[in-house]
Design a protein around this motif. Structure first.
Motif, PDB file in Angstrom:
ATOM      1  N   LEU A 296     -32.751 -37.879 -36.854  1.00  0.00           N
ATOM      2  CA  LEU A 296     -31.694 -38.837 -37.209  1.00  0.00           C
ATOM      3  C   LEU A 296     -31.409 -38.812 -38.700  1.00  0.00           C
ATOM      4  O   LEU A 296     -30.266 -38.576 -39.104  1.00  0.00           O
ATOM      5  N   TYR A 342     -37.512 -50.289 -37.823  1.00  0.00           N
ATOM      6  CA  TYR A 342     -36.112 -49.875 -37.730  1.00  0.00           C
ATOM      7  C   TYR A 342     -35.748 -48.741 -38.677  1.00  0.00           C
ATOM      8  O   TYR A 342     -34.604 -48.327 -38.735  1.00  0.00           O
ATOM      9  N   SER A 345     -33.615 -46.035 -37.513  1.00  0.00           N
ATOM     10  CA  SER A 345     -32.339 -46.516 -37.004  1.00  0.00           C
ATOM     11  C   SER A 345     -31.365 -46.773 -38.133  1.00  0.00           C
ATOM     12  O   SER A 345     -30.154 -46.718 -37.944  1.00  0.00           O
ATOM     13  N   PHE A 348     -29.293 -43.956 -38.803  1.00  0.00           N
ATOM     14  CA  PHE A 348     -28.220 -43.867 -37.823  1.00  0.00           C
ATOM     15  C   PHE A 348     -27.041 -44.741 -38.225  1.00  0.00           C
ATOM     16  O   PHE A 348     -25.881 -44.352 -38.068  1.00  0.00           O
TER      17      PHE A 348
ATOM     18  N   ILE B 156     -25.657 -36.624 -31.715  1.00  0.00           N
ATOM     19  CA  ILE B 156     -26.629 -37.178 -32.655  1.00  0.00           C
ATOM     20  C   ILE B 156     -26.447 -38.689 -32.760  1.00  0.00           C
ATOM     21  O   ILE B 156     -27.419 -39.449 -32.839  1.00  0.00           O
ATOM     22  N   ALA B 157     -25.189 -39.151 -32.689  1.00  0.00           N
ATOM     23  CA  ALA B 157     -24.967 -40.602 -32.725  1.00  0.00           C
ATOM     24  C   ALA B 157     -25.608 -41.259 -31.510  1.00  0.00           C
ATOM     25  O   ALA B 157     -26.183 -42.345 -31.607  1.00  0.00           O
ATOM     26  N   ILE B 159     -28.244 -40.170 -29.830  1.00  0.00           N
ATOM     27  CA  ILE B 159     -29.696 -40.232 -30.034  1.00  0.00           C
ATOM     28  C   ILE B 159     -30.016 -41.471 -30.858  1.00  0.00           C
ATOM     29  O   ILE B 159     -30.953 -42.217 -30.568  1.00  0.00           O
ATOM     30  N   GLY B 160     -29.186 -41.703 -31.886  1.00  0.00           N
ATOM     31  CA  GLY B 160     -29.389 -42.869 -32.740  1.00  0.00           C
ATOM     32  C   GLY B 160     -29.265 -44.168 -31.973  1.00  0.00           C
ATOM     33  O   GLY B 160     -30.076 -45.088 -32.146  1.00  0.00           O
ATOM     34  N   VAL B 161     -28.260 -44.263 -31.101  1.00  0.00           N
ATOM     35  CA  VAL B 161     -28.075 -45.493 -30.326  1.00  0.00           C
ATOM     36  C   VAL B 161     -29.278 -45.732 -29.435  1.00  0.00           C
ATOM     37  O   VAL B 161     -29.815 -46.842 -29.367  1.00  0.00           O
ATOM     38  N   GLU B 163     -32.303 -44.687 -29.789  1.00  0.00           N
ATOM     39  CA  GLU B 163     -33.464 -45.067 -30.599  1.00  0.00           C
ATOM     40  C   GLU B 163     -33.331 -46.510 -31.078  1.00  0.00           C
ATOM     41  O   GLU B 163     -34.281 -47.290 -31.016  1.00  0.00           O
ATOM     42  N   LEU B 164     -32.117 -46.872 -31.533  1.00  0.00           N
ATOM     43  CA  LEU B 164     -31.914 -48.235 -32.046  1.00  0.00           C
ATOM     44  C   LEU B 164     -32.161 -49.264 -30.942  1.00  0.00           C
ATOM     45  O   LEU B 164     -32.866 -50.260 -31.153  1.00  0.00           O
ATOM     46  N   ARG B 167     -35.770 -49.523 -30.176  1.00  0.00           N
ATOM     47  CA  ARG B 167     -36.420 -50.252 -31.272  1.00  0.00           C
ATOM     48  C   ARG B 167     -36.190 -51.747 -31.129  1.00  0.00           C
ATOM     49  O   ARG B 167     -37.076 -52.553 -31.361  1.00  0.00           O
ATOM     50  N   ILE B 168     -34.939 -52.111 -30.775  1.00  0.00           N
ATOM     51  CA  ILE B 168     -34.630 -53.544 -30.650  1.00  0.00           C
ATOM     52  C   ILE B 168     -35.495 -54.164 -29.559  1.00  0.00           C
ATOM     53  O   ILE B 168     -36.061 -55.243 -29.739  1.00  0.00           O
ATOM     54  N   GLU B 171     -38.964 -54.503 -31.198  1.00  0.00           N
ATOM     55  CA  GLU B 171     -39.153 -55.349 -32.376  1.00  0.00           C
ATOM     56  C   GLU B 171     -38.757 -56.806 -32.147  1.00  0.00           C
ATOM     57  O   GLU B 171     -39.378 -57.702 -32.705  1.00  0.00           O
ATOM     58  N   GLU B 172     -37.700 -57.028 -31.373  1.00  0.00           N
ATOM     59  CA  GLU B 172     -37.243 -58.417 -31.181  1.00  0.00           C
ATOM     60  C   GLU B 172     -38.036 -59.031 -30.033  1.00  0.00           C
ATOM     61  O   GLU B 172     -37.690 -58.910 -28.872  1.00  0.00           O
ATOM     62  N   HIS B 282     -37.151 -41.100 -25.185  1.00  0.00           N
ATOM     63  CA  HIS B 282     -36.135 -40.050 -25.195  1.00  0.00           C
ATOM     64  C   HIS B 282     -36.474 -38.997 -24.164  1.00  0.00           C
ATOM     65  O   HIS B 282     -35.605 -38.438 -23.521  1.00  0.00           O
TER      66      HIS B 282
END
Lengths: 367, 396
Positions: A296, A342, A345, A348, B156-157, B159-161, B163-164, B167-168, B171-172, B282
Motif C-alpha cells: 500500500l 491504521y 491504511s 491508502f 491497489i485502491a 487492497i487499501g479498502v 485493509e482499512l 483494520r476498523i 481497532e474500533e 486478504h
C-alpha cells in the motif's frame, strides 16, 4: 426543446470551466503548497514522528522506485514487490545468521554462515550491526536480481510473447506474491525476528533522538536513489530504458534490444528490492505478513510521485512515510487519536486523495 | 458419400469434469477412509458443499466484475466482510453482556408478525437486503475516484479498502466486537429441524441462493446489457464510440458484483455463525476467490462455480490430509504448503490454460443464439419460412 438543450449545454460548460479553474489550483501550485505546509507544520509540531516518517519513507522510496521502474518499462503493477522485499530481508537474515526453522518449527542455525566470519558481528561505528549484515545484503541483492530475471524468463516473458493484457501480468505477480509469502513461512516460520538484539545507540538532532541505524537507512536510501538517477540519466542503458518506457515499439525499431532492457530492469529492480527489504527489516522487524501490506505505501509512493519518475518515487515515499507517522501521533479534532494499527491504511488515504486531485502524480507525464 | 468425421474428444473438454470428479473422489474417499462411517461422510460433504456454494456466489460476483466488466478488484475481502458483518448485526439481538460490544442488533425488532413465524425468515431477508444495499453503496462510492483511472489503480485502491475495513473491525472495539469475534449469529429457518439436521437446510438455502444468483446473472450477461459489458472489457474506446456510456456501464458491473459479494458474505455469516476480522484476511477472502475464478475460467459463470468447487475441494483436502500421521516437517507446514500451491496454481493456469477449466463461450447472448438456431433450422416450404436474417446489428 432546442433552447433547453442549449441552456443545459451552456450550464455544463460553465460548470466545467469552474471545475477546471478550481481544480487547477488544487492540482498544481496548491498541492505543492499543501505539501510544503505539511512538512513545516510537522517539523514544528511533530518532529519525532517526522524524523521516523522520513526514515520509513526513504525505505518506501527505495521500494517504490522498483515499482515505478517496472511500471514504466513493463507497464504493469508488480504486486509481488512487497513480498519480494520481505523475502530478501529473510535471505539476508539467513545468510548472516544461518537461522532456519527446524522440523518442529524450532529455530536451528546452520553451522556455516556469514556471521561467523572473523569480526563480522562486531558493530561498525555506532550502528547495531557488523559488516556481516552488509555482506549478506549484497549477496541477497545478487540473489534477488537473479530470482527476478528467472521469474521473468519463466512467467512474464511467455505472457509477453502471448501479448496478454497488463492485468494478466498483475494477477500472475499476485500468484507469485502468494508463493513467496508461503516460502518465507515454510522456511522461517511466522514469528517475528530481527537482525540485531540489544542496545541501539542514538544521537541528538534538533532536539529529537535519532538512531544511528536510522541515519544509515536514510543515507543508504539516498545513495541508491542517486545511483538509480545516474543510471537512468547518465548511461546508455538508462537512456534505452527511458526510451522503452516512452514507447516500446519505437524503441525496438530504433535498434534497442528490448528483451535485454527488460532483463536489466528486472536485475536493477531485484537488487533495489533486496536493499529495500533489508532496510525495512532493519528499521522494524522481519515478519512475513508485512510483505503484502507494505504494498500500500509502496504503490501510494509510486503513484503520488508519478508513475515512471524516479525522483517522484523518492518524494512520494518521503511524503507517504511522513504522513503515516505524523498522522498516528496527531490528535485530530474529530477523530481523536488514530491508533497505530491504521498506519498502512493512511497510505491508502493519501493514495485516494492524490487519485482524486491529481491522478498522474506530482511528476507524472500529462496524459 | 463422406461420413462426418468422428468427433474427437480433447483433453480440454474432459478436464472440467475430471477435475470436479477428482475433487469429489478425494473428499469422499479420504473422509470415508478416516471415519469408516457413511453418515459422517454425508455430514462432512454437506458442510463442504454448503461453503463451496457460498464461495461460489462470491466468485460469481467477482466474475461479473472481472470476467465480464473487466474491473480489476483485488479487494474482494472488503465486500465479503461488509456483507457478513452487516448480516450479523442486523439479525443478532442487541448486545447485552459486558464483554460483547457491537452496534445494531435488530433481530428481535424484525419479528413483525408473530403468527407467520417471521422470526424464522424475515430478519434474514432484511439482512440480505441490507448487506446487498450497503455493499452496493460502498462500491458506488469507491467507483467515483477509481473507476475512471487505469485498471490497476483500482486494484491497489481495493487492497487499501479491504485493509482499512479489516483494520476498523479490529481497532474500533465497540463496532463489531473487535478481534474477540462476533459469535452466535442466528440462522434462518433454524426452528424447522433439530440442531443436528440443520446443516441440510443450510445446504438447501445456500444452493437456492447460488441458483438464484446464477440464473439472474446468466440472464443478465446474455442480454444486450451484458454484451455492452463484454464489449467495454475488450475495448473501451470502441464501445464509447458506438454511443455507450462506458463509465456508467462499468459502475453498474462493479456495483452489481459487489452486491452479489455482499449477499454471499451475508449467507457466509449465517453459515459459519461466528465471524472475526481474522476470517477476512486478504488471503482467504480475496486471493482464494481469485484463484477460484482464474482456475474455473473468468468470463464464464459455470466456470466461476466449478472453480469454487474445485479450489475449495483442494482446500478441504489439505485439511483432511492433516488427520493422517504425517511427518512433522509437513504436518506443521501444511497450511503454508497449501497457500504455496494455490499461488502456484494461479501462475500455472495463467501460463498453460489462460482461459481456465471452462473457457468463455464465443457467443454469450440469448439473441445471437436464437438467430443461429433459426439459421440452422432446415428451411421449410411456405410463405412463413424464416428468411436468413439480414445482418441486423445487435440492438444492444
Amino acid at each position: 426543446m432546442a433552447t433547453i438543450e442549449a441552456g443545459r449545454e451552456r450550464f455544463r460548460a460553465a460548470l466545467r470551466d469552474y471545475q477546471r479553474a478550481a481544480g487547477g489550483f488544487l492540482t498544481g501550485a496548491g498541492l505543492w503548497l499543501l505539501i510544503g505546509l505539511f512538512f513545516v507544520w510537522a517539523f514544528f509540531q511533530h518532529r519525532d514522528a517526522l524524523v521516523t516518517g522520513l526514515v520509513t519513507g526513504s525505505v518506501f522510496a527505495l521500494g517504490a522506485i522498483g515499482i515505478t521502474l517496472i511500471y514504466g518499462i513493463l507497464k504493469f503493477g508488480h504486486f509481488a514487490h512487497g513480498d519480494s522485499m520481505m523475502l530478501s530481508a529473510y535471505l539476508a537474515f539467513f545468510l548472516v545468521s544461518g537461522v532456519i526453522v527446524g522440523e518442529r518449527q524450532d529455530t536451528q542455525a546452520l553451522p556455516v554462515n556469514l556471521g561467523d566470519l572473523p569480526g563480522a558481528g562486531e558493530r561498525i561505528w555506532e550502528f547495531s550491526f557488523g559488516y556481516g549484515l552488509l555482506l549478506a545484503m549484497a549477496a541477497a541483492a545478487v540473489i534477488m536480481a537473479g530470482v527476478f530475471i528467472a521469474l521473468d524468463r519463466a512467467v512474464y516473458r511467455p505472457l509477453r510473447r502471448r501479448r496478454s493484457g497488463i492485468v494478466i501480468f498483475s494477477i500472475a505477480s499476485l500468484g507469485l506474491a502468494l508463493v513467496i509469502r508461503s516460502l518465507m513461512l515454510i522456511f522461517w516460520g511466522a514469528d517475528p525476528r530481527s537482525y540485531t538484539r540489544g542496545f541501539r545507540s542514538s544521537f541528538d538532532l534538533l532536539g529529537t533522538r535519532v538512531l544511528y541505524d536510522q541515519l544509515f537507512i536514510f543515507c543508504m536510501a539516498m545513495l541508491l536513489m542517486a545511483a538509480v538517477y545516474l543510471l537512468l540519466y547518465r548511461t546508455k542503458l538508462g537512456k534505452a530504458m527511458r526510451a522503452m518506457a516512452d514507447n516500446p515499439d519505437l524503441a525496438r525499431i530504433s535498434g534497442i534490444n528490448t528483451e535485454q532492457i527488460v532483463l536489466w530492469t528486472w536485475g536493477v529492480a531485484g537488487a533495489l528490492v533486496a536493499v529495500a527489504g533489508v532496510m525495512l527489516a532493519l528499521q522494524a522487524q522481519l515478519k512475513p505478513e508485512i510483505g503484502f501490506i507494505v504494498l500500500l505505501p509502496l504503490f501510494a509512493a509510486a503513484i503520488v510521485g508519478g508513475i515512471g519518475s524516479p525522483h517522484g518515487a523518492l518524494l512520494g515515499g518521503l511524503i507517504v512515510g511522513a504522513v503515516q507517522e505524523v498522522a498516528v501521533s496527531t490528535d485530530f479534532p474529530l477523530l481523536g487519536e488514530v491508533s497505530p494499527g491504521y498506519k498502512f491504511s493512511i497510505a491508502f488515504i493519501v493514495l485516494i486523495v492524490i487519485l482524486l486531485v491529481r491522478p498522474r502524480g506530482l511528476f507524472g507525464a500529462k496524459q | 458419400m463422406r461420413l462426418p468425421a468422428p468427433r474427437r474428444i480433447t483433453v480440454a473438454q474432459v478436464l472440467p469434469g475430471l477435475a470436479a470428479a477428482a475433487v469429489t473422489a478425494v473428499i469422499l474417499g479420504i473422509s470415508f477412509e478416516r471415519s469408516g462411517d457413511v453418515g459422517a461422510v454425508v455430514s462432512f460433504y454437506t458442510s463442504f458443499l454448503t461453503v463451496a456454494a457460498l464461495l461460489a456466489i462470491i466468485s460469481l460476483g467477482l466474475n461479473i466484475q472481472w470476467g465480464y466488466t473487466g474491473v480489476f478488484n483485488f479487494g474482494v475481502a472488503a465486500f465479503f466482510l461488509v456483507g457478513a458483518y452487516t448480516a450479523a448485526i442486523v439479525t443478532k439481538a442487541p448486545a447485552t453482556a459486558g464483554f460483547e460490544n457491537y452496534v445494531g442488533g435488530f433481530g428481535e425488532d424484525l419479528n413483525v408478525v408473530p403468527a407467520l413465524a417471521t422470526d424464522q425468515w424475515f430478519p434474514f431477508l432484511v439482512a440480505l437486503l441490507a448487506s446487498a444495499t450497503i455493499c452496493g453503496v460502498l462500491a458506488f462510492v469507491l467507483s467515483i475516484p477509481t473507476l475512471r483511472l487505469r485498471e490497476d489503480y483500482l486494484a491497489i485502491a481495493m487492497i487499501g479498502v479491504a485493509e482499512l475495513l479489516r483494520r476498523i473491525t479490529i481497532e474500533e472495539h465497540g463496532l463489531v466486537n473487535g478481534t474477540r469475534a462476533l459469535g452466535g449469529i442466528p440462522q434462518p429457518l433454524s426452528g424447522l429441524t433439530s440442531n443436528a439436521d440443520y446443516k441440510y437446510i443450510m445446504l438447501a438455502l445456500a444452493l437456492a441462493a447460488l441458483l438464484l444468483v446464477f440464473v439472474a446473472l446468466e440472464r443478465g450477461v446474455r442480454s444486450p446489457w451484458g454484451r455492452v459489458l463484454r464489449a467495454l472489457r475488450e475495448d473501451e474506446l470502441t464501445t464509447a464510440a458506438s454511443g455507450k456510456n462506458v463509465y456508467a456501464f462499468k459502475t453498474q458491473g462493479f456495483v452489481l458484483g459487489a452486491v452479489i459479494m455482499g449477499i454471499g458474505g451475508a449467507m457466509f455469516a449465517f453459515q459459519s455463525r461466528a465471524i472475526s476480522p481474522n476470517t477476512f484476511t486478504h488471503f482467504f477472502a480475496t486471493f482464494l476467490i481469485w484463484t477460484m475464478l482464474i482456475v474455473g475460467g473468468s468470463g464464464n459463470n459455470r466456470g466461476a462455480v466449478l472453480g469454487a468447487y474445485v479450489v475449495w475441494g483442494f482446500w478441504q483436502a489439505t485439511q483432511l490430509i492433516q488427520t493422517y500421521d504425517l511427518p512433522s516437517v509437513i504436518a506443521l507446514r501444511i497450511s503454508f504448503i497449501r497457500d504455496l500451491t494455490l499461488g502456484a496454481l494461479i501462475v500455472i493456469v495463467l501460463l498453460l490454460m489462460p482461459r481456465g477449466l471452462l473457457p468463455e463461450e464465443r457467443r454469450v447472448s440469448i439473441w445471437a443464439e436464437r438467430q443461429v438456431r433459426r439459421l440452422r433450422r432446415p428451411p421449410r416450404d411456405g410463405p412463413d419460412a424464416p428468411a436468413a436474417p439480414a445482418a441486423a446489428d445487435e440492438a444492444a
